[in-house]
Enzyme design. Sequence first.
Site, PDB file in Angstrom:
ATOM      1  N   ARG A 110      59.440  20.272  50.569  1.00  0.00           N
ATOM      2  CA  ARG A 110      60.898  20.186  50.665  1.00  0.00           C
ATOM      3  C   ARG A 110      61.417  21.410  51.407  1.00  0.00           C
ATOM      4  NH1 ARG A 110      64.420  18.721  45.466  1.00  0.00           N
ATOM      5  NH2 ARG A 110      64.243  20.956  45.124  1.00  0.00           N
ATOM      6  N   THR A 114      67.789  22.458  52.562  1.00  0.00           N
ATOM      7  CA  THR A 114      68.366  21.104  52.546  1.00  0.00           C
ATOM      8  C   THR A 114      67.751  20.198  51.484  1.00  0.00           C
ATOM      9  OG1 THR A 114      66.715  20.292  54.096  1.00  0.00           O
ATOM     10  CG2 THR A 114      68.725  21.241  55.051  1.00  0.00           C
ATOM     11  N   ASP A 208      60.343  25.534  39.447  1.00  0.00           N
ATOM     12  CA  ASP A 208      59.450  25.126  40.534  1.00  0.00           C
ATOM     13  C   ASP A 208      58.036  24.961  39.961  1.00  0.00           C
ATOM     14  OD1 ASP A 208      57.510  25.299  42.728  1.00  0.00           O
ATOM     15  OD2 ASP A 208      59.293  25.570  43.965  1.00  0.00           O
ATOM     16  N   ASP A 211      55.085  26.704  41.873  1.00  0.00           N
ATOM     17  CA  ASP A 211      55.055  28.159  41.693  1.00  0.00           C
ATOM     18  C   ASP A 211      54.534  28.517  40.313  1.00  0.00           C
ATOM     19  OD1 ASP A 211      56.025  28.631  44.193  1.00  0.00           O
ATOM     20  OD2 ASP A 211      58.027  29.281  43.565  1.00  0.00           O
TER      21      ASP A 211
HETATM   22  C1  PRP Z   1      58.251  19.692  44.827  1.00  0.00           C
HETATM   23  C2  PRP Z   1      57.578  18.649  43.964  1.00  0.00           C
HETATM   24  C3  PRP Z   1      57.800  17.387  44.746  1.00  0.00           C
HETATM   25  C4  PRP Z   1      59.166  17.608  45.337  1.00  0.00           C
HETATM   26  C5  PRP Z   1      60.191  16.884  44.493  1.00  0.00           C
HETATM   27  O1  PRP Z   1      57.422  20.091  45.856  1.00  0.00           O
HETATM   28  O2  PRP Z   1      56.225  18.905  43.721  1.00  0.00           O
HETATM   29  O3  PRP Z   1      56.839  17.205  45.786  1.00  0.00           O
HETATM   30  O4  PRP Z   1      59.419  19.022  45.290  1.00  0.00           O
HETATM   31  O5  PRP Z   1      61.430  16.939  45.064  1.00  0.00           O
HETATM   32  P1  PRP Z   1      62.153  15.688  45.726  1.00  0.00           P
HETATM   33  O6  PRP Z   1      62.001  14.557  44.788  1.00  0.00           O
HETATM   34  O7  PRP Z   1      63.589  16.133  45.856  1.00  0.00           O
HETATM   35  O8  PRP Z   1      61.535  15.445  47.061  1.00  0.00           O
HETATM   36  P2  PRP Z   1      57.788  21.296  46.853  1.00  0.00           P
HETATM   37  O9  PRP Z   1      58.314  20.758  48.130  1.00  0.00           O
HETATM   38  O10 PRP Z   1      58.611  22.302  46.129  1.00  0.00           O
HETATM   39  O11 PRP Z   1      56.414  21.884  47.207  1.00  0.00           O
HETATM   40  P3  PRP Z   1      55.257  22.506  46.302  1.00  0.00           P
HETATM   41  O12 PRP Z   1      54.496  21.330  45.800  1.00  0.00           O
HETATM   42  O13 PRP Z   1      54.476  23.324  47.240  1.00  0.00           O
HETATM   43  O14 PRP Z   1      55.893  23.306  45.223  1.00  0.00           O
HETATM   44  N1  URA Z   2      60.463  20.692  42.759  1.00  0.00           N
HETATM   45  C1  URA Z   2      60.176  21.360  41.614  1.00  0.00           C
HETATM   46  O1  URA Z   2      59.109  21.961  41.499  1.00  0.00           O
HETATM   47  N2  URA Z   2      61.075  21.351  40.634  1.00  0.00           N
HETATM   48  C2  URA Z   2      62.256  20.695  40.727  1.00  0.00           C
HETATM   49  O2  URA Z   2      63.045  20.731  39.758  1.00  0.00           O
HETATM   50  C3  URA Z   2      62.543  20.029  41.919  1.00  0.00           C
HETATM   51  C4  URA Z   2      61.630  20.028  42.910  1.00  0.00           C
END
Ligand code: PRP
Ligand code: URA
Length: 216
Positions: A110, A114, A208, A211
């Site tokens: 993401r 945005t 997150d 993280d």
């Molecule tokens: C997080 C999560 C999903 C996404 C959810 O990933 O693991 O993939 O956000 O959000 P959405 O439904 O609004 O798309 P992120 O992009 O933070 O990456 P990460 O897995 O590296 O933490």
């Molecule tokens: N990704 C995350 O890890 N947590 C949230 O709440 C939304 C997106």
Amino acid sequence: MAHEISDLVTLLPQTNQLIGLFSIIRDENTPRSDFVFYSDRIIRLLVEEGLNHLPVEPKVISTPTNEKFDGVLFLGKICGVSIVRAGESMEKGLRDCCRSVRIGKILIQRDEETALPKLFYEKLPTDIDSRFVFLLDPMLATGGSAILATKVLINRGVKPERIFFLNLVAAPEGIEAYVKAFPSIKIITGAIDKGLNDKKYIIPGIGDFGDRYYCI
Ligand code: PRP
Ligand code: URA
Ligand code: MG
């Protein structure tokens, strides 16, 4: 028994055990080692529930007591596909239940400003179009990432009704968007939260997930 919210959405039974596990991982003061351990326990419950949704055929078994047992046999082949990075946390739970299961990866991130998903990379089993697919991502917020990943699977020939999306925490907004985009794909989730904040994070949520599982 899991709770069928609708034909497409299954919520894990909200037992004291599950709520206790979520109470640990949702707590901002939980250290990473506990976050990983207790997330893994919820992931295991999700995988076990996901396996309940696969089709079976009857199979009569002979037991060592010369008796018959009316059992079942799973039909078909499965694989997992994780949405990297956070979805990779769910691979071990799947492997622990399905020995030598094939696993594909889709890297979607993401945008931090945005919240829109961007696809960077995909590597999937070559015969994925003949398999049942467990799509793995712990967080369903806006639904953008899961929708994009599912489009990748469908473009590779996977039939929507053979996809099961396993996730720990879902926002109602994400569920609505996903079900609207794919009205025949099942979501199996551990919790349905209140909504999203102005940064599109799930509330009360977990923060997150990637993280907390991998970094902090
Ligand atoms: C997080 C999560 C999903 C996404 C959810 O990933 O693991 O993939 O956000 O959000 P959405 O439904 O609004 O798309 P992120 O992009 O933070 O990456 P990460 O897995 O590296 O933490
Ligand atoms: N990704 C995350 O890890 N947590 C949230 O709440 C939304 C997106
Ligand atoms: Mg992601």
